[in-house]
Each structure stands twice: as structure tokens, then as C-alpha cells.
Design a protein around this motif. Structure first.
Motif, mmCIF file in Angstrom:
data_model
loop_
_atom_site.group_PDB
_atom_site.id
_atom_site.type_symbol
_atom_site.label_atom_id
_atom_site.label_comp_id
_atom_site.label_asym_id
_atom_site.label_seq_id
_atom_site.Cartn_x
_atom_site.Cartn_y
_atom_site.Cartn_z
ATOM 1 N N VAL A 42 0.872 -1.175 0.000
ATOM 2 C CA VAL A 42 0.000 0.000 0.000
ATOM 3 C C VAL A 42 0.904 1.217 0.000
ATOM 4 O O VAL A 42 1.661 1.430 0.955
ATOM 5 N N ASN A 43 0.849 2.009 -1.069
ATOM 6 C CA ASN A 43 1.721 3.172 -1.174
ATOM 7 C C ASN A 43 0.950 4.374 -1.698
ATOM 8 O O ASN A 43 0.038 4.227 -2.509
ATOM 9 N N GLY A 44 1.339 5.551 -1.219
ATOM 10 C CA GLY A 44 0.758 6.771 -1.753
ATOM 11 C C GLY A 44 0.219 7.697 -0.683
ATOM 12 O O GLY A 44 -0.118 7.272 0.429
ATOM 13 N N CYS A 47 -3.399 6.965 0.766
ATOM 14 C CA CYS A 47 -3.736 5.759 1.533
ATOM 15 C C CYS A 47 -2.598 5.373 2.476
ATOM 16 O O CYS A 47 -1.950 4.340 2.276
ATOM 17 N N ALA A 52 -6.571 1.739 3.888
ATOM 18 C CA ALA A 52 -7.159 1.073 2.728
ATOM 19 C C ALA A 52 -7.408 -0.380 3.093
ATOM 20 O O ALA A 52 -6.611 -0.995 3.815
ATOM 21 N N TYR A 67 -11.414 3.081 1.144
ATOM 22 C CA TYR A 67 -10.426 4.053 1.617
ATOM 23 C C TYR A 67 -11.033 4.869 2.755
ATOM 24 O O TYR A 67 -12.240 5.107 2.774
ATOM 25 N N PHE A 70 -8.670 9.367 1.780
ATOM 26 C CA PHE A 70 -8.306 9.647 0.396
ATOM 27 C C PHE A 70 -9.040 10.888 -0.082
ATOM 28 O O PHE A 70 -10.128 10.811 -0.655
ATOM 29 N N LYS A 85 -3.637 13.598 -4.660
ATOM 30 C CA LYS A 85 -3.452 12.437 -3.796
ATOM 31 C C LYS A 85 -3.491 11.188 -4.675
ATOM 32 O O LYS A 85 -4.254 11.117 -5.641
ATOM 33 N N ASN A 86 -2.670 10.210 -4.318
ATOM 34 C CA ASN A 86 -2.675 8.974 -5.093
ATOM 35 C C ASN A 86 -2.536 7.771 -4.167
ATOM 36 O O ASN A 86 -2.103 7.885 -3.018
ATOM 37 N N CYS A 87 -2.940 6.619 -4.686
ATOM 38 C CA CYS A 87 -2.825 5.380 -3.925
ATOM 39 C C CYS A 87 -2.563 4.235 -4.883
ATOM 40 O O CYS A 87 -3.284 4.061 -5.869
ATOM 41 N N GLN A 88 -1.512 3.465 -4.603
ATOM 42 C CA GLN A 88 -1.233 2.270 -5.384
ATOM 43 C C GLN A 88 -1.267 1.053 -4.474
ATOM 44 O O GLN A 88 -0.560 0.995 -3.466
ATOM 45 N N ASN A 174 -3.883 1.513 -9.276
ATOM 46 C CA ASN A 174 -3.377 2.854 -9.019
ATOM 47 C C ASN A 174 -4.493 3.873 -9.254
ATOM 48 O O ASN A 174 -5.106 3.884 -10.316
#
Length: 213
Positions: A42-44, A47, A52, A67, A70, A85-88, A174
Motif C-alpha cells: 500500500v503506497n501513496g 492511503c 485502505a 479508503y 483519500f 493524492k494517489n494510492c497504489q 493505481n
């Protein structure tokens, strides 16, 4: 630490029915064994770890990403870096022997509060480890706007990207949120776009299509 979820698998030919001529047989039941998902990364900024989660939908025909932190925003109370904002997520999907899968459709949900003159975008894509990105989508929003939003992306049977049979690769998901203040008064107002689900209702659902190898 890995999070493991068991997904019960049942018939859902409706996900494969973009046209009647290509629809899967209604008797198709998919694999009898469970599909298991490990959330391995979980990166970003959208999150932080612990915000997440992956759960099973009530009908066991999809997996749901939830989420709880986010939100992209500009204006009063927002930091300069908060406009994006981003989440991968990296998901290790263990597929029952003799089957493979693809993402057939995705339901995105969130909340938007945009002042007149402000705009926002939600961009998402997913891909199997080692492949180029697939399933990319982008949704645009413009103020004035204040309320929940939902967008659905569906793929035709010929466009489904299946995991190669017999291989185990991470499924990478992503998602990015961006907010642009435009000509709104960011010194007196706040505009935001969120996929936050603190009320338990705003989540992202990935519907799965099965295929025998």
C-alpha cells in the motif's frame, strides 16, 4: 503484514454480457474453490498504511476496496501538496487451479465539493505485474458541485485483459485524485474530491470475470 481475504466464487454471467451474442452461458458457475487475495503493498499519499482495505461484496462476485483517508483539496485549510493524492495497491490474487480472471467492470464512488470555477479529476488504472498498464479511465468534475458521485467503467469481452493461465502476478491498482482551484476564490473557500468512505458507503468495487484455462 499481509491481509488475507477469502472470496467465495459463484455464477455471474451477467458480467460477461456486453452483447447477447457474446454472453457466457447462464449455467457457468466459475471455480468451486475460493479465490484468496493478499494485500502485499500500500503506497501513496492518499492511503497511509491502515487506511485502505479489501473486502468481499455481499454477492461474492467482486472485491471491494475501501479508503478512509483519500481526499484531494485546495483552498482554506489545505496544504499546497493536497491538490493531488494517489494510492497504489499491490494485490496477490491466488486463483483456483484451472481458471484465470480479468477485471470486467469497476464502480467508483466518492464525494465532491467544488466551488464554481474549480475542477477535479479522478484517474484509475490497473495492470498485472510485468504488463503495461491496462484498464485506464479518467473522470472529470466541474463546480459548482456538492454531493456523492459514482462512475462505472465496463469492458467488452474482447477487451478483457486476463491473467495468463498458470501464472501468479500481483494485480496493481493505481488511483489518483486532483483538484484545481481554477478561478474560484481559494482564499475564502475549499474545494475537494474524495474517495473517503468513513460513512461506510463510498467504496470502489471491482467485478471479476472468470475463464477456464
Amino acid at each position: 503484514m499481509l491481509k488475507t481475504f477469502a472470496i467465495g466464487v459463484s455464477a455471474f454471467a451477467a458480467l460477461l454480457s456486453s452483447t447477447p451474442a457474446q454472453a457466457a452461458p447462464s449455467s457457468y458457475a466459475g471455480p468451486k474453490d475460493d479465490m484468496v487475495i493478499d494485500m502485499v503493498s500500500v503506497n501513496g499519499s492518499g492511503c497511509p498504511w491502515g487506511t485502505a482495505d479489501v473486502t468481499v461484496s455481499p454477492d461474492s462476485k467482486a472485491f471491494t476496496v475501501t479508503y478512509s483517508a483519500f481526499t484531494a483539496q485546495v483552498g482554506v485549510g489545505a496544504k499546497p501538496i493536497d491538490f493531488r493524492k494517489n494510492c497504489q495497491l499491490g494485490l496477490n490474487v491466488h486463483v483456483p487451479q484451472g481458471f484465470t480472471y480479468a477485471i470486467a467492470s469497476t464502480d467508483y464512488r466518492g464525494f465532491a465539493r467544488l466551488e464554481r470555477g474549480a475542477t477535479a479529476t479522478q484517474t484509475s488504472f490497473y495492470y498485472f505485474q510485468g504488463d503495461r498498464q491496462t484498464g485506464k479511465s479518467k473522470h472529470n468534475f466541474a463546480g459548482p458541485l456538492d454531493g456523492d458521485w459514482q462512475r462505472t467503467d465496463s469492458l467488452g469481452i474482447g477487451s478483457l485483459a486476463y491473467l495468463p493461465c498458470g501464472e501468479e502476478r500481483y494485480l496493481n491498482i493505481n488511483t489518483e485524485l486532483r483538484v484545481n482551484g481554477g478561478w474560484s476564490n481559494t482564499k475564502k473557500t475549499t474545494s475537494m474530491l474524495t474517495m473517503d468512505s468513513t460513512d461506510g458507503n463510498l467504496d470502489t468495487v471491482y467485478h471479476v470475470a472468470w475463464k477456464k484455462c
